[in-house]
Design an enzyme around this catalytic site. Structure first.
Site, PDB file in Angstrom:
ATOM      1  N   CYS A  86       0.736  -1.361   0.096  1.00 28.58           N
ATOM      2  CA  CYS A  86       0.038  -0.149   0.026  1.00 28.58           C
ATOM      3  C   CYS A  86       0.932   1.281  -0.021  1.00 28.58           C
ATOM      4  CB  CYS A  86      -1.035  -0.057   1.296  1.00 28.58           C
ATOM      5  SG  CYS A  86      -2.487   1.160   0.981  1.00 28.58           S
ATOM      6  N   HIS A 181      -3.539  -5.404   0.432  1.00 28.90           N
ATOM      7  CA  HIS A 181      -3.052  -6.187   1.733  1.00 28.90           C
ATOM      8  C   HIS A 181      -2.961  -7.400   1.749  1.00 28.90           C
ATOM      9  CE1 HIS A 181      -2.726  -1.884   3.945  1.00 28.90           C
ATOM     10  NE2 HIS A 181      -3.809  -1.470   2.892  1.00 28.90           N
ATOM     11  N   GLU A 183      -1.583  -9.074   3.942  1.00 27.78           N
ATOM     12  CA  GLU A 183      -1.581  -9.367   5.374  1.00 27.78           C
ATOM     13  C   GLU A 183      -3.010  -9.776   6.210  1.00 27.78           C
ATOM     14  OE1 GLU A 183      -1.437  -4.780   5.602  1.00 27.78           O
ATOM     15  OE2 GLU A 183      -0.917  -6.480   4.273  1.00 27.78           O
ATOM     16  N   GLY A 236      -2.713 -15.583  36.408  1.00 27.78           N
ATOM     17  CA  GLY A 236      -3.604 -16.702  36.043  1.00 27.78           C
ATOM     18  C   GLY A 236      -3.812 -16.236  34.675  1.00 27.78           C
ATOM     19  N   VAL A 238      -3.004 -15.497  30.795  1.00 28.82           N
ATOM     20  CA  VAL A 238      -2.272 -16.491  29.648  1.00 28.82           C
ATOM     21  C   VAL A 238      -0.659 -16.216  29.712  1.00 28.82           C
ATOM     22  CG1 VAL A 238      -2.718 -15.345  27.652  1.00 28.82           C
ATOM     23  CG2 VAL A 238      -2.116 -17.385  27.482  1.00 28.82           C
ATOM     24  N   SER A 241       0.994 -16.946  32.945  1.00 25.06           N
ATOM     25  CA  SER A 241       0.780 -18.560  32.910  1.00 25.06           C
ATOM     26  C   SER A 241       2.042 -19.182  32.172  1.00 25.06           C
ATOM     27  CB  SER A 241      -0.410 -18.959  32.689  1.00 25.06           C
ATOM     28  OG  SER A 241      -1.283 -18.472  33.778  1.00 25.06           O
TER      29      SER A 241
END
Length: 525
Positions: A86, A181, A183, A236, A238, A241
């Site tokens: 782009c 684009h 992506e 706790g 992600v 953890s």
């Protein structure tokens, strides 16, 4: 695995596109390491990175204006493969002698491009649409300007009626530009195009895999900390953890996790964290119960940014107080991930605006004596989840919805009180339970309940109830930078509402938030 997984690097120069992080994630999905850098990257820093190729991102700017962002000359002359997307294509064309002009017909959304000639990047792609003896591809466009004259040495590779030069290439210099684009998932062959660029044109191997990342991280962690003790704040969520699991695999009993129960957690969350890590994984976890401290300091505070800062500061206070009991701890581990690093870099260049402060990385004192261990700082959230699965964490933990650092403190609008937290905990648990039952939990990206500081009249049986109002929120998103409200079935919403009102006597009304991001944010505060 003895190879350096960082040795084959793609550099992405960021010109301010909302899709830049998405480009990086797609390159990582291709099994290739990449980094995002500001477009003004110096020649010395560029050569120090020793990249195998360069991608130029999009931008809201116009490439034909005198003061628009430019690709440094040392990048254009580096001899490496370059892909302009782009704006990246437009500025490359303008800087190399082509011409960019504003178009009377902007393209935003789906477009069909005709593929022309034997372009190494675009030939023989999947999802080809054949019509009138020509080959087309469905792509995603988002531009107002267009290239109207090719630079010397470039040839036309694709075209649309409103963007006659929709792709260009100089095969000798290995320079390519696409107006669309690749992506975004709306471009059907987008991942194949990016795979072509990094593997066939840049010559990169698939070294960036979950197993290789873990192996590399373990070696790095052991080298960094030696025999020292490491302390991790375990929330706790992600990120923390996965850090806990990775550090435990790397250094075993040298790791101590501290779980601060601030009274702003989801229903039974503290017990679940202790069960997962202390009971099932054998990780050393200290539980600090600090509900009274947090709630007393939040009393009377209504401003959301002030609440965030108070919660962050108390967390550090509790963490410091508890850590001193452990003796000599030399390292503090954090769940910092790559988007945090990118935002810090944007702030340094003055191109980022603070929407709300973040709890995870902020608040660390300047004179902190411990060193930092951040094994996830190169990873995007989706990569963190794959690493978590590879490390053997439970699926429900790895793929649970995001939860803000300040917890329920920013899901209770205005002042935070224990009674509000208790109501919100129960309502949120009902919502999540029903989403699971209806097989909708993993179809939405994030779902939660918000406590509104207003009361509404209701009727329960023959009695009048004047009680609190709650709002349900569920969104669908890929990158959390933009999001659409989830179109949950009416029957599901009805079930959730009925259960909340019938099971929680302090609630008289339930609403559903149908705001998208932007203009709204995902969280209410």
């Amino acid at each position: 695995m003895n190879r350096n997984i960082h040795e084959q690097l793609i550099v992405i120069l960021d010109f301010g596109s909302q899709y830049t992080q998405l480009i990086a994630r797609r390159i990582r999905e291709a099994g290739v390491y990449c980094e995002i850098h500001h477009y003004s990257l110096t020649e010395a820093d560029f050569h120090a990175l020793n990249p195998k190729g360069v991608i130029l991102s999009g931008s809201p700017e116009s490439a034909n204006l005198q003061d628009s962002p430019r690709v440094p000359d040392h990048v254009l002359n580096c001899g490496l493969p370059i892909l302009g997307i782009c704006y990246g294509m437009q500025t490359m064309a303008e800087q190399l002698g082509g011409k960019v002009e504003g178009s009377s017909h902007s393209e935003f959304g789906y477009a069909r491009v005709e593929m022309l000639g034997a372009c190494p990047l675009l030939h023989d792609l999947e999802h080809v649409i054949e019509a009138d003896g020509r080959n087309y591809q469905d792509v995603w466009m988002s531009h107002g300007d267009r290239v109207t004259r090719l630079p010397e040495g470039f040839v036309l590779a694709a075209s649309t009626p409103t963007a006659p030069i929709a792709a260009m290439m100089d095969e000798n210099r290995r320079m390519f530009g696409v107006q669309f684009h690749p992506e975004v998932t709306h471009t059907k062959a987008g991942q194949q195009i990016l795979n072509r660029f990094v593997h066939e044109i840049c010559g990169c191997e698939r070294l960036w895999t979950a197993a290789n990342i873990i192996e590399d991280a373990i070696v790095t962690i052991r080298k960094q900390v030696g025999t020292d003790q490491v302390l991790l704040g375990l929330s706790g969520g992600v990120d923390s953890s996965v850090v806990a699991a990775m550090l435990h695999k790397a250094i075993g009993d040298q790791l101590t996790c501290m779980f601060v129960d601030n009274g702003l957690l989801r229903l039974r969350e503290g017990d679940q964290v202790m069960k997962t890590f202390a009971d099932n994984m054998g990780v050393k976890v200290i539980r600090a119960n600090a509900e009274d401290k947090f709630l007393s300091r939040l009393a009377g505070v209504a401003d959301p940014e002030t609440k965030r800062k108070i919660i962050g500061n108390i967390f550090i206070e509790v963490f410091d107080a508890e850590s001193t009991k452990l003796g000599q701890v030399k390292w503090l581990a954090q769940g910092t991930i790559y988007p945090d690093v990118i935002e810090s870099a944007k702030a340094k260049h003055g191109t980022a605006h603070v929407i709300k402060s973040h709890h995870n990385v902020g608040g660390l004192p300047d004179n902190m004596q411990m060193g930092l261990v951040e094994p996830l700082r190169e990873l995007f959230k989706d990569e963190v989840r794959r690493i978590g699965m590879e490390l053997g964490l439970p699926y429900d933990m790895v793929y649970r919805h995001p939860f803000p650092g300040p917890g329920l403190g920013v899901r209770i609008l205005g002042e935070v009180k224990k009674e509000y937290c208790d109501v919100l905990r129960l309502a949120d648990a009902i919502f999540i339970e029903e989403l699971h039952k209806a097989d909708w939990y993993h179809k939405v990206s994030q779902a939660f309940v918000v406590f509104l500081p207003v009361k509404s009249v209701g009727v329960v049986g023959d009695a009048r109830r004047y009680s609190w109002v709650l709002a349900l929120r569920a969104v669908e998103t890929i990158d959390f930078m933009t999001a659409r409200w989830a179109h949950l079935p009416y029957e599901l919403l009805e079930t959730v509402s009925n259960r909340i009102i019938n099971e929680i006597k302090d609630v008289s009304r339930v609403t559903y938030d149908i705001s998208s991001k932007p203009p709204a944010t995902i969280e209410w505060e």
